[in-house]
Write a protein that holds these residues in place. Sequence first.
Motif, PDB file in Angstrom:
ATOM      1  N   MET A   1       0.847  -1.197   0.000  1.00 61.27           N
ATOM      2  CA  MET A   1       0.000   0.000   0.000  1.00 61.27           C
ATOM      3  C   MET A   1       0.878   1.240   0.000  1.00 61.27           C
ATOM      4  O   MET A   1       2.018   1.196   0.466  1.00 61.27           O
ATOM      5  CB  MET A   1      -0.928  -0.005   1.231  1.00 61.27           C
ATOM      6  N   ARG A   2       0.350   2.342  -0.543  1.00 59.48           N
ATOM      7  CA  ARG A   2       1.013   3.640  -0.500  1.00 59.48           C
ATOM      8  C   ARG A   2      -0.025   4.668  -0.164  1.00 59.48           C
ATOM      9  O   ARG A   2      -1.065   4.675  -0.810  1.00 59.48           O
ATOM     10  CB  ARG A   2       1.624   3.998  -1.866  1.00 59.48           C
ATOM     11  N   PRO A   3       0.156   5.541   0.799  1.00 65.44           N
ATOM     12  CA  PRO A   3       1.265   5.479   1.731  1.00 65.44           C
ATOM     13  C   PRO A   3       1.045   4.380   2.771  1.00 65.44           C
ATOM     14  O   PRO A   3      -0.051   3.847   2.857  1.00 65.44           O
ATOM     15  CB  PRO A   3       1.208   6.853   2.390  1.00 65.44           C
ATOM     16  N   GLY A   4       2.091   4.095   3.495  1.00 63.45           N
ATOM     17  CA  GLY A   4       1.953   3.157   4.603  1.00 63.45           C
ATOM     18  C   GLY A   4       2.682   1.845   4.421  1.00 63.45           C
ATOM     19  O   GLY A   4       2.551   0.943   5.265  1.00 63.45           O
ATOM     20  N   HIS A   5       3.457   1.748   3.359  1.00 62.32           N
ATOM     21  CA  HIS A   5       4.079   0.467   3.029  1.00 62.32           C
ATOM     22  C   HIS A   5       4.808  -0.212   4.184  1.00 62.32           C
ATOM     23  O   HIS A   5       4.681  -1.415   4.386  1.00 62.32           O
ATOM     24  CB  HIS A   5       5.026   0.669   1.828  1.00 62.32           C
ATOM     25  N   PRO A   6       5.578   0.530   5.047  1.00 65.03           N
ATOM     26  CA  PRO A   6       6.364  -0.185   6.070  1.00 65.03           C
ATOM     27  C   PRO A   6       5.573  -0.638   7.295  1.00 65.03           C
ATOM     28  O   PRO A   6       6.175  -1.125   8.250  1.00 65.03           O
ATOM     29  CB  PRO A   6       7.418   0.841   6.502  1.00 65.03           C
TER      30      PRO A   6
ATOM     31  N   ASN B   1       5.574   8.766   8.913  1.00 68.59           N
ATOM     32  CA  ASN B   1       4.980   9.776   8.035  1.00 68.59           C
ATOM     33  C   ASN B   1       3.493   9.901   8.354  1.00 68.59           C
ATOM     34  O   ASN B   1       2.766   8.904   8.359  1.00 68.59           O
ATOM     35  CB  ASN B   1       5.158   9.382   6.573  1.00 68.59           C
TER      36      ASN B   1
ATOM     37  N   ALA C   1       0.695   8.401   6.127  1.00 70.07           N
ATOM     38  CA  ALA C   1       0.857   6.943   6.144  1.00 70.07           C
ATOM     39  C   ALA C   1       0.319   6.361   7.449  1.00 70.07           C
ATOM     40  O   ALA C   1      -0.362   5.328   7.456  1.00 70.07           O
ATOM     41  CB  ALA C   1       2.331   6.582   5.969  1.00 70.07           C
TER      42      ALA C   1
ATOM     43  N   SER D   1       2.979  11.072   1.408  1.00 67.88           N
ATOM     44  CA  SER D   1       2.991  10.290   2.642  1.00 67.88           C
ATOM     45  C   SER D   1       3.210  11.147   3.903  1.00 67.88           C
ATOM     46  O   SER D   1       2.704  10.825   4.971  1.00 67.88           O
ATOM     47  CB  SER D   1       4.113   9.264   2.518  1.00 67.88           C
TER      48      SER D   1
HETATM   49  O1  MOO Z   1       4.588   3.928   2.350  1.00 65.96           O
HETATM   50 MO1  MOO Z   1       5.374   5.391   2.470  1.00 65.96          MO
HETATM   51  O2  MOO Z   1       4.050   5.837   3.429  1.00 65.96           O
HETATM   52  O3  MOO Z   1       4.764   5.722   0.785  1.00 65.96           O
HETATM   53  O4  MOO Z   1       5.997   6.975   2.392  1.00 65.96           O
END
Ligand code: MOO
Length: 388
Positions: free
Chosen positions: A272-277, A295, A298, A357
């Motif tokens: 997912m973007r934002p929020g990948h980590p 972020n 995110a 993000s």
């Molecule tokens: O997953 Mo991050 O939130 O794109 O910057």
Amino acid sequence: MSGTGWDEARAIAWRAGAARPLGVETIPVERGDGRRLGAAVHALVDLPTVDVSAMDGWAVAGSGPWRLDGAVAMGVPPAQRLRAGTARVITTGAAVPLGTLGILRAEHGAPLPGEPEVLRAIATEAIDEGRDIRRRGEELRFGEPLIRAGARLTPPRLALAAAAGHDTLGVLATPRVDLIVTGDEVVAAGVPAPGAVRDAFTPSLPPLLGRLGAAATTRRIPDRLDPFIDAFATGRPDVFVTTGGTAGGHGDLLRRAIVAEGGTVELAGVAMRPGHPVLFARTSAGIPVLGLPGNPLAAFACLLSFLPPWLDGASGRPMAELDRVAALDIPSTGHERRLTPFEWRDGVPEPSRWRGSAMLRGLADADGFLVSPSGDGERAARMLRLPW
Ligand code: MOO
Ligand SMILES: Nc1nc2c(c(=O)[nH]1)N[C@H]1C(S)=C(S)[C@@H](COP(=O)(O)OP(=O)(O)OC[C@H]3O[C@@H](n4cnc5c(N)ncnc54)[C@H](O)[C@@H]3O)O[C@H]1N2
């Protein structure tokens, strides 16, 4: 993009909730607003409890004119039967006497001229059997289920439960969240100096969690392993939510803290973007951890994606379906989901310009997040509504 699929991650969050169901506590009905029912509510009585008048006027027996026979007292069933050819003054909600044919409304009757003790109808239509009488049990029968388990209590549901005889209700315990805010560059107050970042989460995430039905306590900890480990080892919430340190930035502080405490990382990274980590873990005591990226957009996207399914699971409910918005020009993004703040404009959701993000401007005015379609069979975007 790598990472667990967004829908699969939501299903994992739901299962984590279902594995540790919330307890049930009994509270006065007056304090039930916003709580979730722990068990279905059943009627303790018929409603109405007896046949009652739906109008102010007279209870009449037989055809008119009628000799007046006093007034029905409010709140108790009349002891005396109404004899044919008589009428008794009655108010809305009062129990009708046995023998009543129907109710003559106040505006449809008057005393005979010169005979104040005799009532006549001044409306042309006849009073038929049961006219303006609400029958015992017509709304509700004793023992009928009224509100399902897991439902959120609203003012009308509290009114219904009270009307059906309940003084107390069994509600799900409010889930307790330990919110752990990290980031040595993050300052708690004032205008941030160049390079510093004002803490956006301490003022915003506890009320957001409150709107989702949880109660948060917040602690800010420095970017060191020991206080992080200590927080996981000593806290006993229903779920930990952390902010920051999910990606490489703090040398993977969160992951290291979980492992050092004896816990397990169950999922690291969602497509997912934002929020990948974003990260899901469990402490050594088995308490779930939702690690939000630092972020801000995110963090909000992840909290709103994964905490509601966890709450649904812990509350014994299926995961809530998301509304779909069709006919939008939102490109599909394959395995990855893009979450974009949007505002309703003329009935159409308009994606915000401020979707980066680290940005908050878009979300501040948004009505929700649009979730991009995958493209393989799924054309319509879905919506994550904001809980306000
Ligand atoms: O997953 Mo991050 O939130 O794109 O910057
Ligand atoms: N080498 C890599 N760097 C980054 C990756 C990656 O995969 N590898 N992922 C990027 C993505 S995507 C995101 S999202 C962020 C997530 O970062 P962290 O969770 O590690 O968060 P931090 O580094 O602690 O902070 C990121 C950003 O957020 C600000 N922040 C943190 N806390 C607050 C707060 N309470 N209020 C306001 N702002 C906050 C922080 O100052 C940073 O600017 O990582 C990318 N990098």
